[in-house]
Design a protein around this motif. Structure first.
Motif, PDB file in Angstrom:
ATOM      1  N   LEU A   1      52.914   3.732  53.919  1.00 58.68           N
ATOM      2  CA  LEU A   1      54.011   2.949  54.486  1.00 58.68           C
ATOM      3  C   LEU A   1      53.494   1.903  55.477  1.00 58.68           C
ATOM      4  CD1 LEU A   1      56.692   5.723  55.101  1.00 58.68           C
ATOM      5  CD2 LEU A   1      56.905   3.774  53.542  1.00 58.68           C
ATOM      6  N   ILE A   2      52.516   2.307  56.296  1.00 56.39           N
ATOM      7  CA  ILE A   2      51.942   1.362  57.271  1.00 56.39           C
ATOM      8  C   ILE A   2      51.252   0.205  56.546  1.00 56.39           C
ATOM      9  CG2 ILE A   2      50.195   1.097  59.058  1.00 56.39           C
ATOM     10  CD1 ILE A   2      50.889   4.064  59.832  1.00 56.39           C
ATOM     11  N   LEU A   3      50.468   0.545  55.505  1.00 62.27           N
ATOM     12  CA  LEU A   3      49.790  -0.503  54.730  1.00 62.27           C
ATOM     13  C   LEU A   3      50.795  -1.413  54.028  1.00 62.27           C
ATOM     14  CD1 LEU A   3      46.864   1.538  53.135  1.00 62.27           C
ATOM     15  CD2 LEU A   3      46.639  -0.312  54.796  1.00 62.27           C
ATOM     16  N   LYS A   4      51.868  -0.823  53.526  1.00 59.64           N
ATOM     17  CA  LYS A   4      52.887  -1.617  52.848  1.00 59.64           C
ATOM     18  C   LYS A   4      53.557  -2.593  53.815  1.00 59.64           C
ATOM     19  CE  LYS A   4      55.346   0.478  49.656  1.00 59.64           C
ATOM     20  NZ  LYS A   4      56.406   1.313  49.032  1.00 59.64           N
ATOM     21  N   ILE A   5      53.850  -2.104  55.027  1.00 59.53           N
ATOM     22  CA  ILE A   5      54.483  -2.970  56.040  1.00 59.53           C
ATOM     23  C   ILE A   5      53.535  -4.106  56.427  1.00 59.53           C
ATOM     24  CG2 ILE A   5      55.290  -3.041  58.422  1.00 59.53           C
ATOM     25  CD1 ILE A   5      56.254  -0.079  57.916  1.00 59.53           C
ATOM     26  N   ILE A   6      52.241  -3.763  56.605  1.00 55.83           N
ATOM     27  CA  ILE A   6      51.253  -4.801  56.968  1.00 55.83           C
ATOM     28  C   ILE A   6      51.133  -5.841  55.864  1.00 55.83           C
ATOM     29  CG2 ILE A   6      48.801  -5.189  57.399  1.00 55.83           C
ATOM     30  CD1 ILE A   6      48.823  -2.373  58.780  1.00 55.83           C
ATOM     31  N   LEU A   7      51.091  -5.365  54.593  1.00 57.95           N
ATOM     32  CA  LEU A   7      50.979  -6.311  53.476  1.00 57.95           C
ATOM     33  C   LEU A   7      52.217  -7.191  53.361  1.00 57.95           C
ATOM     34  CD1 LEU A   7      49.387  -3.939  50.807  1.00 57.95           C
ATOM     35  CD2 LEU A   7      48.292  -5.910  51.885  1.00 57.95           C
ATOM     36  N   ILE A   8      53.388  -6.600  53.602  1.00 58.29           N
ATOM     37  CA  ILE A   8      54.630  -7.397  53.554  1.00 58.29           C
ATOM     38  C   ILE A   8      54.625  -8.467  54.643  1.00 58.29           C
ATOM     39  CG2 ILE A   8      57.126  -7.273  53.923  1.00 58.29           C
ATOM     40  CD1 ILE A   8      56.954  -4.448  52.544  1.00 58.29           C
ATOM     41  N   LEU A   9      54.202  -8.075  55.862  1.00 60.18           N
ATOM     42  CA  LEU A   9      54.145  -9.044  56.963  1.00 60.18           C
ATOM     43  C   LEU A   9      53.145 -10.159  56.678  1.00 60.18           C
ATOM     44  CD1 LEU A   9      54.292  -6.615  60.015  1.00 60.18           C
ATOM     45  CD2 LEU A   9      56.075  -8.204  59.290  1.00 60.18           C
ATOM     46  N   LEU A  10      51.970  -9.774  56.131  1.00 59.22           N
ATOM     47  CA  LEU A  10      50.983 -10.797  55.768  1.00 59.22           C
ATOM     48  C   LEU A  10      51.521 -11.737  54.697  1.00 59.22           C
ATOM     49  CD1 LEU A  10      47.683  -8.712  55.707  1.00 59.22           C
ATOM     50  CD2 LEU A  10      48.221 -10.585  57.258  1.00 59.22           C
ATOM     51  N   GLY A  11      52.209 -11.172  53.694  1.00 64.09           N
ATOM     52  CA  GLY A  11      52.800 -12.019  52.659  1.00 64.09           C
ATOM     53  C   GLY A  11      53.837 -12.967  53.207  1.00 64.09           C
ATOM     54  N   ILE A  12      54.659 -12.481  54.159  1.00 66.97           N
ATOM     55  CA  ILE A  12      55.670 -13.351  54.781  1.00 66.97           C
ATOM     56  C   ILE A  12      55.005 -14.470  55.573  1.00 66.97           C
ATOM     57  CG2 ILE A  12      57.486 -13.410  56.524  1.00 66.97           C
ATOM     58  CD1 ILE A  12      58.188 -10.499  55.576  1.00 66.97           C
ATOM     59  N   LEU A  13      53.948 -14.122  56.345  1.00 70.59           N
ATOM     60  CA  LEU A  13      53.242 -15.143  57.137  1.00 70.59           C
ATOM     61  C   LEU A  13      52.587 -16.179  56.242  1.00 70.59           C
ATOM     62  CD1 LEU A  13      51.605 -12.886  59.873  1.00 70.59           C
ATOM     63  CD2 LEU A  13      53.446 -14.544  60.206  1.00 70.59           C
ATOM     64  N   ILE A  14      51.942 -15.740  55.170  1.00 70.85           N
ATOM     65  CA  ILE A  14      51.307 -16.688  54.235  1.00 70.85           C
ATOM     66  C   ILE A  14      52.353 -17.568  53.576  1.00 70.85           C
ATOM     67  CG2 ILE A  14      50.001 -16.852  52.077  1.00 70.85           C
ATOM     68  CD1 ILE A  14      48.590 -14.213  53.019  1.00 70.85           C
ATOM     69  N   GLY A  15      53.494 -16.978  53.191  1.00 78.22           N
ATOM     70  CA  GLY A  15      54.557 -17.777  52.577  1.00 78.22           C
ATOM     71  C   GLY A  15      55.138 -18.798  53.526  1.00 78.22           C
ATOM     72  N   VAL A  16      55.331 -18.402  54.797  1.00 81.18           N
ATOM     73  CA  VAL A  16      55.853 -19.353  55.802  1.00 81.18           C
ATOM     74  C   VAL A  16      54.860 -20.483  56.039  1.00 81.18           C
ATOM     75  CG1 VAL A  16      56.476 -19.588  58.233  1.00 81.18           C
ATOM     76  CG2 VAL A  16      57.359 -17.669  56.906  1.00 81.18           C
ATOM     77  N   ALA A  17      53.554 -20.132  56.146  1.00 73.56           N
ATOM     78  CA  ALA A  17      52.533 -21.175  56.352  1.00 73.56           C
ATOM     79  C   ALA A  17      52.466 -22.124  55.160  1.00 73.56           C
ATOM     80  CB  ALA A  17      51.171 -20.522  56.580  1.00 73.56           C
ATOM     81  N   PHE A  18      52.589 -21.575  53.938  1.00 74.48           N
ATOM     82  CA  PHE A  18      52.565 -22.417  52.743  1.00 74.48           C
ATOM     83  C   PHE A  18      53.793 -23.335  52.693  1.00 74.48           C
ATOM     84  CE2 PHE A  18      53.301 -23.059  48.136  1.00 74.48           C
ATOM     85  CZ  PHE A  18      52.109 -23.693  47.828  1.00 74.48           C
ATOM     86  N   CYS A  19      54.946 -22.808  53.065  1.00 76.63           N
ATOM     87  CA  CYS A  19      56.163 -23.636  53.087  1.00 76.63           C
ATOM     88  C   CYS A  19      56.056 -24.748  54.127  1.00 76.63           C
ATOM     89  CB  CYS A  19      57.387 -22.774  53.371  1.00 76.63           C
ATOM     90  SG  CYS A  19      57.836 -21.654  52.034  1.00 76.63           S
ATOM     91  N   LEU A  20      55.498 -24.403  55.297  1.00 82.91           N
ATOM     92  CA  LEU A  20      55.314 -25.434  56.326  1.00 82.91           C
ATOM     93  C   LEU A  20      54.347 -26.515  55.865  1.00 82.91           C
ATOM     94  CD1 LEU A  20      55.100 -23.240  59.550  1.00 82.91           C
ATOM     95  CD2 LEU A  20      56.921 -24.838  58.962  1.00 82.91           C
ATOM     96  N   LEU A  21      53.292 -26.114  55.162  1.00 83.12           N
ATOM     97  CA  LEU A  21      52.340 -27.087  54.630  1.00 83.12           C
ATOM     98  C   LEU A  21      53.002 -28.009  53.613  1.00 83.12           C
ATOM     99  CD1 LEU A  21      49.358 -28.022  54.510  1.00 83.12           C
ATOM    100  CD2 LEU A  21      49.030 -26.355  52.692  1.00 83.12           C
ATOM    101  N   LEU A  22      53.824 -27.439  52.736  1.00 81.33           N
ATOM    102  CA  LEU A  22      54.539 -28.266  51.754  1.00 81.33           C
ATOM    103  C   LEU A  22      55.512 -29.216  52.428  1.00 81.33           C
ATOM    104  CD1 LEU A  22      55.298 -25.641  48.960  1.00 81.33           C
ATOM    105  CD2 LEU A  22      53.648 -27.491  48.863  1.00 81.33           C
ATOM    106  N   VAL A  23      56.179 -28.733  53.470  1.00 77.40           N
ATOM    107  CA  VAL A  23      57.124 -29.597  54.204  1.00 77.40           C
ATOM    108  C   VAL A  23      56.379 -30.749  54.861  1.00 77.40           C
ATOM    109  CG1 VAL A  23      58.648 -29.660  56.223  1.00 77.40           C
ATOM    110  CG2 VAL A  23      58.874 -27.827  54.559  1.00 77.40           C
ATOM    111  N   LEU A  24      55.232 -30.452  55.489  1.00 77.54           N
ATOM    112  CA  LEU A  24      54.455 -31.520  56.139  1.00 77.54           C
ATOM    113  C   LEU A  24      53.940 -32.543  55.135  1.00 77.54           C
ATOM    114  CD1 LEU A  24      52.409 -29.450  58.727  1.00 77.54           C
ATOM    115  CD2 LEU A  24      54.209 -31.089  59.243  1.00 77.54           C
ATOM    116  N   LEU A  25      53.577 -32.074  53.936  1.00 81.10           N
ATOM    117  CA  LEU A  25      53.016 -32.985  52.944  1.00 81.10           C
ATOM    118  C   LEU A  25      54.077 -33.832  52.252  1.00 81.10           C
ATOM    119  CD1 LEU A  25      50.298 -30.738  51.275  1.00 81.10           C
ATOM    120  CD2 LEU A  25      49.907 -32.691  52.761  1.00 81.10           C
ATOM    121  N   PHE A  26      55.229 -33.227  51.948  1.00 77.10           N
ATOM    122  CA  PHE A  26      56.208 -33.896  51.086  1.00 77.10           C
ATOM    123  C   PHE A  26      57.498 -34.300  51.800  1.00 77.10           C
ATOM    124  CE2 PHE A  26      53.643 -31.304  48.200  1.00 77.10           C
ATOM    125  CZ  PHE A  26      53.247 -32.263  47.288  1.00 77.10           C
TER     126      PHE A  26
END
Length: 304
Positions: free
Chosen positions: A6-31
């Motif tokens: 459960l701890i690993l799953k929560i950490i992976l979910i948080l990492l996925g959310i952070l990576i997705g937010v960073a990717f969305c911000l990068l797309l917003v800055l570019l386009f």
């Protein structure tokens, strides 16, 4: 095990959310669309205004007529106003503070040096009184000897100085010629490099792509001109009529037959984004010839 999973799953979910937010911000800055509007006019006075919009939410406005400041707006509400006068005052205050600090440091150094000199001169002054009489006798005898020697050596010193000045002139001329030869050789070496042709070709492509990125989509102008002689004004209007099909969609040219004037206004409008600038730069750097030629130029600059 279930707790660790459960701890690993929560950490992976948080990492996925952070990576997705960073990717969305990068797309917003570019386009995200960036709009710009420029206006310049010359009627009674020369005036100009600039406006930049980021996704119709944030806008940066400057108008030399209304205010001498830059306004930052969010949803048409001014968040911050940066005046040029305040910026100048802040810069002047910083310069005054730095000058005061430098003057204080220099004064402290001068005081410390003077104190050291005074401390060294006081013990020497007591010894000097005892040896002054003996030195006067020795100096009087040595002066007579030096006068006889200097008369014979003055001619030799003059000859030596003349030879020294002539050798200096020759060395300067040779160094100047060497620097000119080195510059010519470096320019030849750069020009004859095999990567020069592709580098120039890719530079032209880069400038073309950057122009397409910043090229205005809309332009409009009004031009009013007049010469001292009305006949000359009419003659120039007749010449410009040949170009009427080209400039008619963008503006008007009007003649003033009463007085000599030159006034009007121009407006520019365009849209762009950061991706249009970053993409050609990345393509430009990916070419091997460009990298090799840039390395060559940097190496020559370091050597010099």
């Amino acid at each position: 095990m279930t707790i660790l999973w459960l701890i690993l799953k929560i950490i992976l979910i948080l990492l996925g959310i952070l990576i997705g937010v960073a990717f969305c911000l990068l797309l917003v800055l570019l386009f995200v669309p960036l709009e710009y509007r420029l206006r310049a006019e010359k009627y009674e006075i020369i005036a100009y205004s600039m406006q930049f919009k980021i996704f119709h939410l944030i806008s940066i406005v400057y108008d030399c007529k209304t205010n001498n400041s830059i306004k930052i707006r969010f949803c048409r509400r001014t968040i911050k106003e940066i005046s040029f006068e305040e910026a100048k005052e802040q810069v002047e205050e910083k310069l005054e503070k730095t000058q005061k600090v430098v003057t204080k440091e220099t004064q402290e150094e001068v005081e410390a040096i003077t104190k050291n000199k005074r401390g060294q001169q006081q013990p020497k002054s007591t010894r000097a009184t005892h040896t002054d009489e003996s030195k006067k006798i020795q100096v009087s005898s040595s002066v007579e000897k030096l006068e006889s020697r200097t008369q014979g050596k003055s001619e030799q010193v003059r000859r030596h100085e003349e030879k020294h000045t002539a050798s200096k002139k020759q060395n300067k001329a040779s160094n100047h010629s060497r620097t000119e030869i080195n510059w010519i050789e470096t320019i030849k070496f750069i020009w004859e490099d095999e990567n020069r042709g592709p580098f120039i070709r890719f530079c032209k492509a880069l400038l073309k792509d950057l122009w397409h990125a910043i090229r205005p989509k809309g332009i409009s102008f009004n031009l009013i001109f007049g010469l001292d002689d009305p006949a000359e004004t009419g003659m120039w209007l007749a010449k410009l009529m040949a170009l009427y099909p080209f400039y008619a969609p963008y503006g008007n040219v009007v003649g003033d037959f009463e007085k000599a004037t030159f006034k009007g206004d121009i407006k520019l409008f365009g849209k762009t984004n950061l991706y249009k600038f970053i993409k050609p730069l990345i393509i430009f750097v990916t070419h091997k010839e460009v990298r090799n030629y840039i390395k060559l130029l940097m190496k020559i600059g370091k050597d010099e």
